[in-house]
Scaffold this active site. Structure first.
Site, short mmCIF file in Angstrom:
data_model
loop_
_atom_site.label_atom_id
_atom_site.label_comp_id
_atom_site.label_asym_id
_atom_site.label_seq_id
_atom_site.Cartn_x
_atom_site.Cartn_y
_atom_site.Cartn_z
N GLU A 20 0.88 -1.00 -0.07
CA GLU A 20 -0.10 0.15 0.00
C GLU A 20 0.81 1.21 0.02
OE1 GLU A 20 -3.91 -1.30 2.36
OE2 GLU A 20 -2.37 -1.14 3.47
N CYS A 44 3.64 8.49 1.32
CA CYS A 44 4.02 7.52 2.12
C CYS A 44 4.15 6.17 1.38
CB CYS A 44 3.05 7.61 3.37
SG CYS A 44 3.50 6.10 4.50
N CYS A 54 6.72 -6.77 6.85
CA CYS A 54 7.53 -6.38 7.69
C CYS A 54 7.88 -7.48 8.59
CB CYS A 54 7.07 -5.08 8.28
SG CYS A 54 8.23 -4.58 9.40
N CYS A 107 6.66 -5.45 15.55
CA CYS A 107 6.26 -4.48 16.48
C CYS A 107 4.78 -4.81 16.96
CB CYS A 107 6.43 -3.21 15.80
SG CYS A 107 7.98 -2.68 15.59
N SER A 121 12.17 6.18 7.88
CA SER A 121 11.90 5.72 9.21
C SER A 121 12.39 4.54 9.47
CB SER A 121 10.52 5.98 9.27
OG SER A 121 9.96 5.89 10.52
N SER A 150 11.87 5.39 15.09
CA SER A 150 10.76 4.74 15.86
C SER A 150 11.01 4.47 17.16
CB SER A 150 10.07 3.87 15.14
OG SER A 150 9.59 4.19 13.85
N ASN A 202 -3.04 4.35 16.45
CA ASN A 202 -4.03 4.30 15.66
C ASN A 202 -4.44 2.66 15.78
OD1 ASN A 202 -3.90 6.67 14.07
ND2 ASN A 202 -2.13 5.97 13.20
N CYS A 245 -0.73 5.57 10.23
CA CYS A 245 0.62 5.18 10.54
C CYS A 245 0.36 3.53 11.22
CB CYS A 245 1.36 5.85 11.83
SG CYS A 245 2.01 7.41 11.30
N1 SAH Z 1 9.70 0.36 9.82
C1 SAH Z 1 9.80 1.60 9.96
C2 SAH Z 1 8.89 2.40 9.01
C3 SAH Z 1 7.50 2.33 9.43
S1 SAH Z 1 6.94 3.97 9.65
C4 SAH Z 1 9.66 2.27 11.33
O1 SAH Z 1 9.11 1.53 12.16
O2 SAH Z 1 9.83 3.21 11.69
C5 SAH Z 1 5.58 3.83 10.36
C6 SAH Z 1 5.55 4.57 11.72
O3 SAH Z 1 4.26 4.49 12.57
C7 SAH Z 1 6.61 3.80 12.65
O4 SAH Z 1 7.11 5.03 13.45
C8 SAH Z 1 5.84 3.05 13.49
O5 SAH Z 1 6.12 2.70 14.88
C9 SAH Z 1 4.58 3.86 13.61
N2 SAH Z 1 3.26 2.96 13.98
C10 SAH Z 1 3.37 1.45 13.98
N3 SAH Z 1 2.05 1.18 14.29
C11 SAH Z 1 1.26 2.21 14.55
C12 SAH Z 1 -0.01 2.46 15.27
N4 SAH Z 1 -0.84 1.43 15.42
N5 SAH Z 1 -0.18 3.68 15.60
C13 SAH Z 1 0.51 4.68 15.62
N6 SAH Z 1 1.69 4.57 14.89
C14 SAH Z 1 2.12 3.34 14.67
#
Ligand code: SAH
Length: 377
Positions: A112, A125, A132, A136, A221, A244, A320, A363
């Protein structure tokens, strides 16, 4: 050209190794494209012609490149402009200012991308991997695991497509030109390092070699892959690094960002400060606000102490919702107190807007299922 026998497309048995994504002009720099065009028996200037269509005019369909002789066009399109992304679904919200595209890749993998129009800029984005591998627990993409790395062209083509959407005037109230790209879609960009670096070079090279974006308007990121962060600092690129972090202490970060078990908070922050020193760029610290998990005042104070005096900016992201998650966003008063404490420590802090929530485009919500929860509009 000699024609090869046509091989059966499927033998019934699944292939042992998935086929690589087809080569595309966006995988190559201009010199590489010229060499290939010559190999195909065409004059070198055709490389520039194709590139001008693709990067300059955002034309992705070879049928529209009518200044090329039909026979040459077909031959070149086959070798340099195969279809990489097939749209499965496009969704919009915020009166069309936020749009999410779901793509099927040549092997069926799904990814996406999201376009966000603002008054003064247009940001896309993009995804760097299908799925991935970072796991997380609060991120929808992390739940399904890694399918595969995207090729450079698969990454770039997302931006070129959405730049074309913006250029068509589809995002009212925003400038027609794509200006910002964030590697915050699906995947961990630094785990697909070489292709992501190449993609950045394509995005930033002036047209017709590339899309002509400013490096400063690109954000990468990462969960904090320390060796790759250090390598990125050596690339002499002035892209913004976003880290992150999500927790200031190892005990909690080990859980929220499992790669922390390998590289601890102190190591990852050291790498971030070295990146800042090397590039002169402020590092963006991403912190999802999760109710009663990482939003306590003492954690704000600890984060403030870690970041005070550093070239850093904190981006708080209200969590989110993701399917099956036991967590939700922090209440607004808790969030405000967290911001207040960080600012009191002298750390510049903003709260990110939650663009695209209704279309699961915010995100952490990108999960690329073909049966999305929102209807296309
Ligand atoms: N793998 C990279 C790129 C993804 S960026 C990274 O983790 O940085 C997406 C961003 O959204 C990251 O900062 C991630 O931690 C955050 N994110 C992931 N799930 C989320 C959620 N449910 N609510 C808010 N932010 C979230």
């Amino acid at each position: 050209m000699t024609s090869l026998p046509v091989l059966p497309l499927s033998t019934g048995a699944p292939p042992r190794r998935p086929a690589r994504p087809p080569r595309h002009l966006a995988d190559l720099d201009l010199a590489g494209r010229q060499a290939l065009v010559v190999e195909l028996g065409e004059p070198a200037f055709r490389a520039k012609q194709l590139s001008t269509h693709y990067f300059g005019r955002l034309v992705r369909d070879p049928a529209q490149m009518t200044d090329l002789p039909a026979a040459a066009r077909e031959r070149l399109a086959e070798s340099l402009m195969p279809t990489l992304l097939t749209a499965v679904r496009e969704m919009a919200c915020d009166d069309g200012a936020t749009r999410k595209a779901l793509w099927r890749l040549h092997d069926g993998a799904l990814v996406e991308s999201v376009l966000m129009g603002y008054q003064d800029r247009v940001t896309v984005c993009i995804s760097s991997q299908a799925g991935c591998g970072m796991a997380c627990p609060f991120c929808a993409t992390g739940q399904a695991g890694l399918t595969r790395n995207l090729s450079t062209a698969e990454i770039v083509d997302q931006a070129v497509y959405l730049a074309g959407v913006a250029a068509s005037g589809a995002v009212s109230g925003s400038p027609p030109r794509l200006s910002h790209v964030v590697f915050m879609g699906m995947g961990e960009p630094l785990a697909n390092y070489a292709r992501v670096i190449e993609a950045i070079r394509r995005l930033c090279a002036p047209a017709p070699e590339g899309l002509g974006l400013s490096q400063r308007h690109i954000t990468v990121s990462t969960v904090g892959l320390v060796p790759a962060m250090r390598k990125l600092a050596e690339e002499e690129l002035s892209v913004t690094l976003a880290l992150s972090l999500h927790a200031p202490d190892d005990e909690l970060r080990d859980e929220l960002v499992p790669v922390n078990q390998r590289w601890k908070v102190s190591e990852v922050l050291d790498a971030a400060w070295d990146y800042a020193a090397r590039t002169g760029r402020r590092v963006s610290i991403e912190y999802a606000m999760i109710r009663d998990v990482n939003d306590q005042p003492w954690r704000a104070d600890l984060l403030g102490r870690l970041l005070a005096g550093r070239l850093a900016h904190v981006n708080l992201i209200p969590l989110n919702p993701t399917p099956g998650s036991r967590w939700d966003a922090s209440p607004k008063p808790v969030e405000r107190e967290f911001v207040r404490r960080l600012r009191a420590a002298g750390v510049s802090t903003t709260v990110r807007d939650t663009r695209g929530r209704e279309i699961d485009g915010a995100c952490g919500q990108l999960a690329a299922s073909e049966t999305g929860s929102a209807d296309g509009r």
